[in-house]
Design an enzyme around this catalytic site. Structure first.
Site, PDB file in Angstrom:
ATOM      1  N   ARG A 114       0.855  -1.193   0.000  1.00 27.31           N
ATOM      2  CA  ARG A 114       0.000   0.000   0.000  1.00 27.31           C
ATOM      3  C   ARG A 114       0.887   1.238   0.000  1.00 27.31           C
ATOM      4  O   ARG A 114       1.921   1.246   0.678  1.00 27.31           O
ATOM      5  CB  ARG A 114      -0.824  -0.044   1.291  1.00 27.31           C
ATOM      6  CG  ARG A 114      -2.007   0.870   1.309  1.00 27.31           C
ATOM      7  CD  ARG A 114      -2.848   0.561   2.533  1.00 27.31           C
ATOM      8  NE  ARG A 114      -3.909  -0.381   2.217  1.00 27.31           N
ATOM      9  CZ  ARG A 114      -5.053  -0.473   2.908  1.00 27.31           C
ATOM     10  NH1 ARG A 114      -5.246   0.291   3.957  1.00 27.31           N
ATOM     11  NH2 ARG A 114      -5.980  -1.331   2.552  1.00 27.31           N
ATOM     12  N   LYS A 157       2.397  -7.998   4.521  1.00 32.31           N
ATOM     13  CA  LYS A 157       1.922  -6.807   3.816  1.00 32.31           C
ATOM     14  C   LYS A 157       3.053  -5.787   3.869  1.00 32.31           C
ATOM     15  O   LYS A 157       3.938  -5.865   4.730  1.00 32.31           O
ATOM     16  CB  LYS A 157       0.683  -6.237   4.532  1.00 32.31           C
ATOM     17  CG  LYS A 157      -0.254  -5.466   3.638  1.00 32.31           C
ATOM     18  CD  LYS A 157      -1.291  -6.366   2.976  1.00 32.31           C
ATOM     19  CE  LYS A 157      -2.319  -5.587   2.198  1.00 32.31           C
ATOM     20  NZ  LYS A 157      -3.315  -6.416   1.568  1.00 32.31           N
ATOM     21  N   GLY A 198     -15.104  -1.642  -6.050  1.00 33.29           N
ATOM     22  CA  GLY A 198     -16.477  -1.184  -5.787  1.00 33.29           C
ATOM     23  C   GLY A 198     -17.239  -0.879  -7.073  1.00 33.29           C
ATOM     24  O   GLY A 198     -18.433  -1.183  -7.183  1.00 33.29           O
ATOM     25  N   GLY A 228     -14.206   2.409  -6.422  1.00 34.07           N
ATOM     26  CA  GLY A 228     -12.871   2.321  -7.012  1.00 34.07           C
ATOM     27  C   GLY A 228     -12.756   1.079  -7.876  1.00 34.07           C
ATOM     28  O   GLY A 228     -13.734   0.618  -8.464  1.00 34.07           O
TER      29      GLY A 228
HETATM   30  N1  LIG Z   1      -8.050  -4.408  -5.382  1.00 31.34           N
HETATM   31  C1  LIG Z   1      -8.203  -5.615  -4.873  1.00 31.34           C
HETATM   32  O1  LIG Z   1      -8.134  -6.620  -5.581  1.00 31.34           O
HETATM   33  C2  LIG Z   1      -8.500  -5.790  -3.421  1.00 31.34           C
HETATM   34  C3  LIG Z   1      -8.947  -4.736  -2.641  1.00 31.34           C
HETATM   35  N2  LIG Z   1      -9.273  -4.932  -1.336  1.00 31.34           N
HETATM   36  C4  LIG Z   1      -9.722  -3.821  -0.503  1.00 31.34           C
HETATM   37  O2  LIG Z   1     -10.911  -3.247  -1.073  1.00 31.34           O
HETATM   38  C5  LIG Z   1     -10.920  -1.837  -0.827  1.00 31.34           C
HETATM   39  C6  LIG Z   1     -11.009  -1.098  -2.160  1.00 31.34           C
HETATM   40  O3  LIG Z   1      -9.907  -1.461  -2.957  1.00 31.34           O
HETATM   41  P1  LIG Z   1      -9.708  -0.847  -4.430  1.00 31.34           P
HETATM   42  O4  LIG Z   1     -11.029  -0.752  -5.097  1.00 31.34           O
HETATM   43  O5  LIG Z   1      -8.622  -1.637  -5.044  1.00 31.34           O
HETATM   44  O6  LIG Z   1      -9.175   0.597  -4.058  1.00 31.34           O
HETATM   45  P2  LIG Z   1      -9.342   1.947  -4.872  1.00 31.34           P
HETATM   46  O7  LIG Z   1      -8.333   2.872  -4.313  1.00 31.34           O
HETATM   47  O8  LIG Z   1      -9.360   1.676  -6.336  1.00 31.34           O
HETATM   48  O9  LIG Z   1     -10.840   2.425  -4.477  1.00 31.34           O
HETATM   49  C7  LIG Z   1     -11.197   3.029  -3.295  1.00 31.34           C
HETATM   50  C8  LIG Z   1     -12.364   3.966  -3.578  1.00 31.34           C
HETATM   51  O10 LIG Z   1     -12.845   4.490  -2.348  1.00 31.34           O
HETATM   52  C9  LIG Z   1     -13.114   5.867  -2.547  1.00 31.34           C
HETATM   53  N3  LIG Z   1     -13.114   6.567  -1.279  1.00 31.34           N
HETATM   54  C10 LIG Z   1     -12.046   7.042  -0.577  1.00 31.34           C
HETATM   55  N4  LIG Z   1     -12.475   7.666   0.539  1.00 31.34           N
HETATM   56  C11 LIG Z   1     -13.827   7.542   0.550  1.00 31.34           C
HETATM   57  C12 LIG Z   1     -14.844   7.971   1.437  1.00 31.34           C
HETATM   58  N5  LIG Z   1     -14.570   8.655   2.554  1.00 31.34           N
HETATM   59  N6  LIG Z   1     -16.132   7.660   1.162  1.00 31.34           N
HETATM   60  C13 LIG Z   1     -16.442   6.978   0.024  1.00 31.34           C
HETATM   61  N7  LIG Z   1     -15.516   6.572  -0.867  1.00 31.34           N
HETATM   62  C14 LIG Z   1     -14.236   6.843  -0.606  1.00 31.34           C
HETATM   63  C15 LIG Z   1     -12.027   6.319  -3.509  1.00 31.34           C
HETATM   64  O11 LIG Z   1     -12.343   7.544  -4.143  1.00 31.34           O
HETATM   65  C16 LIG Z   1     -11.978   5.142  -4.465  1.00 31.34           C
HETATM   66  O12 LIG Z   1     -12.925   5.297  -5.503  1.00 31.34           O
HETATM   67  C17 LIG Z   1      -9.635  -1.538  -0.040  1.00 31.34           C
HETATM   68  O13 LIG Z   1      -9.924  -1.590   1.342  1.00 31.34           O
HETATM   69  C18 LIG Z   1      -8.704  -2.697  -0.421  1.00 31.34           C
HETATM   70  O14 LIG Z   1      -7.728  -2.947   0.578  1.00 31.34           O
HETATM   71  C19 LIG Z   1      -9.193  -6.171  -0.753  1.00 31.34           C
HETATM   72  C20 LIG Z   1      -8.770  -7.247  -1.463  1.00 31.34           C
HETATM   73  C21 LIG Z   1      -8.322  -7.143  -2.839  1.00 31.34           C
HETATM   74  O1  LIG Z   2      -4.935  -8.606  -4.119  1.00 32.65           O
HETATM   75  C1  LIG Z   2      -3.713  -8.588  -4.191  1.00 32.65           C
HETATM   76  O2  LIG Z   2      -3.098  -8.042  -5.165  1.00 32.65           O
HETATM   77  C2  LIG Z   2      -2.836  -9.229  -3.140  1.00 32.65           C
HETATM   78  C3  LIG Z   2      -3.594  -9.776  -2.013  1.00 32.65           C
HETATM   79  C4  LIG Z   2      -3.809  -8.740  -0.993  1.00 32.65           C
HETATM   80  O3  LIG Z   2      -2.913  -8.016  -0.625  1.00 32.65           O
HETATM   81  C5  LIG Z   2      -5.137  -8.603  -0.407  1.00 32.65           C
HETATM   82  O4  LIG Z   2      -5.994  -9.467  -0.663  1.00 32.65           O
HETATM   83  O5  LIG Z   2      -5.370  -7.639   0.351  1.00 32.65           O
END
Ligand SMILES: NC(=O)C1=CN([C@@H]2O[C@H](COP(=O)(O)OP(=O)(O)OC[C@H]3O[C@@H](n4cnc5c(N)ncnc54)[C@H](O)[C@@H]3O)[C@@H](O)[C@H]2O)C=CC1
Ligand SMILES: O=C(O)CCC(=O)C(=O)O
Length: 380
Positions: A54, A90, A195, A192
């Site tokens: 991160r 991590k 979502g 994001g």
């Molecule tokens: N990308 C992946 O494959 C994985 C993601 N996650 C978790 O899922 C969550 C989202 O990940 P991503 O979509 O990859 O991240 P991202 O950074 O693409 O999306 C996050 C979204 O949340 C929004 N956001 C930020 N502050 C906010 C608020 N106060 N209220 C509403 N929206 C807000 C941002 O503008 C952005 O659109 C994170 O917690 C991440 O750790 C978990 C496992 C795998």
């Molecule tokens: O999703 C990834 O790229 C790695 C796995 C990971 O860090 C997670 O699931 O939070």
């Protein structure tokens, strides 16, 4: 003065107390590139540690350390639940992802990862993307989640979103006796990488969404998608998302959003979303249970990305990843069943199942280290 008083400084073990559940924490410092990073390895009983990196403008070392310790512990449970041969780790890079990224910074990070000799594999997380790891991979082989053009599995948010939808279906099955996604109301926080994909799929199934994001473009884009489906979208201010009357809250932004304050506001029947570390404290899982809100544990629901990056080491195969991701549906049903039988919260029940798995394997494995024969070994 007694000698023990003179040596009082040696009694300050605050850092070790903080990482008392972790095997190893590595502080990485490279002034020439500005890299300041922390790698946390929580537990390697099931295999080498795995977890994304991160990048965030943390305002203190303590804040960064707390995040990486919490996230790496979550990965140990996620790996156990997903049945991948990895342990929990991590990394966090202290910096602003919009201004502080350089290829050299990620190469320096790659060197630190390499120095761990395969005890830690990493890839993308919030604030980092696959391009960053194309630089890091020039210094280390212990990177996954790479683009397909580089032999990786590609965008891991695709299986993550697919897995969350399986988690939502399983939750609907328990709530309503059918796993349809359509017709219900979902309050989605964060549009994001993950979502947005979940929200789009829900709309395609004819769901009604209440959404919040701080990014205006994502909000406009989801409204646009809704016009082409039977679903609907209502946008609310970010602080209002917790108090919406809906069937389900779907958190897809940041951690710690299930806490005293939000639990008092929730008017939903269930929670299932992608965010890591949703419960501020484990006790909040119990509070949800007492309020009659069915909670699908985050690290099972969001394990699709992990499943893909772990699978990548066998060679990219999307079909195999999807087949493994489908198990999230059964895993969530099993946790709900065990929680009902035991009276534990769903999170306690999931943790117990994972801890049992680690304990059994721990009888045969323990600390992971690559099998390098010491130079001075004279045994053969
Ligand atoms: N990308 C992946 O494959 C994985 C993601 N996650 C978790 O899922 C969550 C989202 O990940 P991503 O979509 O990859 O991240 P991202 O950074 O693409 O999306 C996050 C979204 O949340 C929004 N956001 C930020 N502050 C906010 C608020 N106060 N209220 C509403 N929206 C807000 C941002 O503008 C952005 O659109 C994170 O917690 C991440 O750790 C978990 C496992 C795998
Ligand atoms: O999703 C990834 O790229 C790695 C796995 C990971 O860090 C997670 O699931 O939070």
């Amino acid at each position: 003065m007694k000698i023990t008083e003179k040596l009082s400084i040696t009694r300050d073990f605050e850092l070790f107390d903080k990482m008392s559940e972790h095997e190893q924490v590595v502080f990485c410092n490279d002034p020439s590139t500005g890299l300041r990073a922390i790698i946390a390895i929580h537990n390697t009983t099931l295999g080498p540690a795995l977890g994304g990196c991160r990048m965030q403008p943390y305002t203190s070392v303590d804040e960064a350390l707390e995040d990486v310790l919490r996230l790496s512990k979550g990965m140990t449970y996620k790996c156990a639940a997903a049945d991948v041969d990895f342990g929990g780790g991590k990394a966090v890079i202290i910096g602003d992802p919009t201004t502080d990224k350089t290829p050299e910074l990620f190469r320096a990070f790659g060197q630190f990862v390499n120095s761990l000799g395969g005890r830690f594999f990493t890839g993308t997380d919030m604030g980092t993307n696959m391009d960053d790891f194309i630089h890091a991979m020039k210094e280390t082989n212990f990177v996954n989640g790479l683009p397909e053009a580089y032999g990786g599995g590609g965008d891991s948010s695709i299986p993550t979103a697919a897995g969350v939808l399986y988690g939502i279906k399983a939750t609907n099955q328990v709530l309503y006796g059918k796993d349809d996604l359509g017709g219900l109301v979902y309050a989605v926080q964060g549009l994001g990488k993950v979502g947005f994909k979940i929200a789009s799929s829900l709309l395609e199934e004819g769901a009604h969404l209440i959404v919040s994001d701080i990014n205006e473009e994502s909000l406009k884009a989801i409204e646009e998608i809704a016009t082409k489906t039977l679903g609907t979208v209502k946008i609310v201010a970010k602080e209002d998302i917790y108090s919406q009357q809906a069937d389900m809250f779907v958190p897809c932004a940041f951690g710690g959003i299930i806490n005293d304050n939000t639990i008092a506001q929730f008017q939903v029947k269930a929670i299932a979303g992608s965010a890591n570390n949703q419960l501020l404290h484990e006790s909040h899982g119990k509070m949800l249970q007492e309020k009659g809100i069915l909670y699908a544990p985050d690290y099972i629901v969001n394990s699709g990305g992990l499943i893909q990056v772990a699978d990548e080491l066998y060679g990219t195969n999307h079909e195999r990843v999807l087949a493994k991701t489908k198990h999230i549906y059964d895993a969530i049903l099993e946790v709900f069943k065990q929680a009902e039988i035991s009276g534990l919260s769903t999170m306690e029940s999931a943790n117990k199942m994972c801890e049992k798995k680690i304990e059994v394997r721990g009888k045969r494995n323990g600390f992971y280290t690559a099998s390098v024969k010491p130079k001075w070994s004279f045994r053969n």
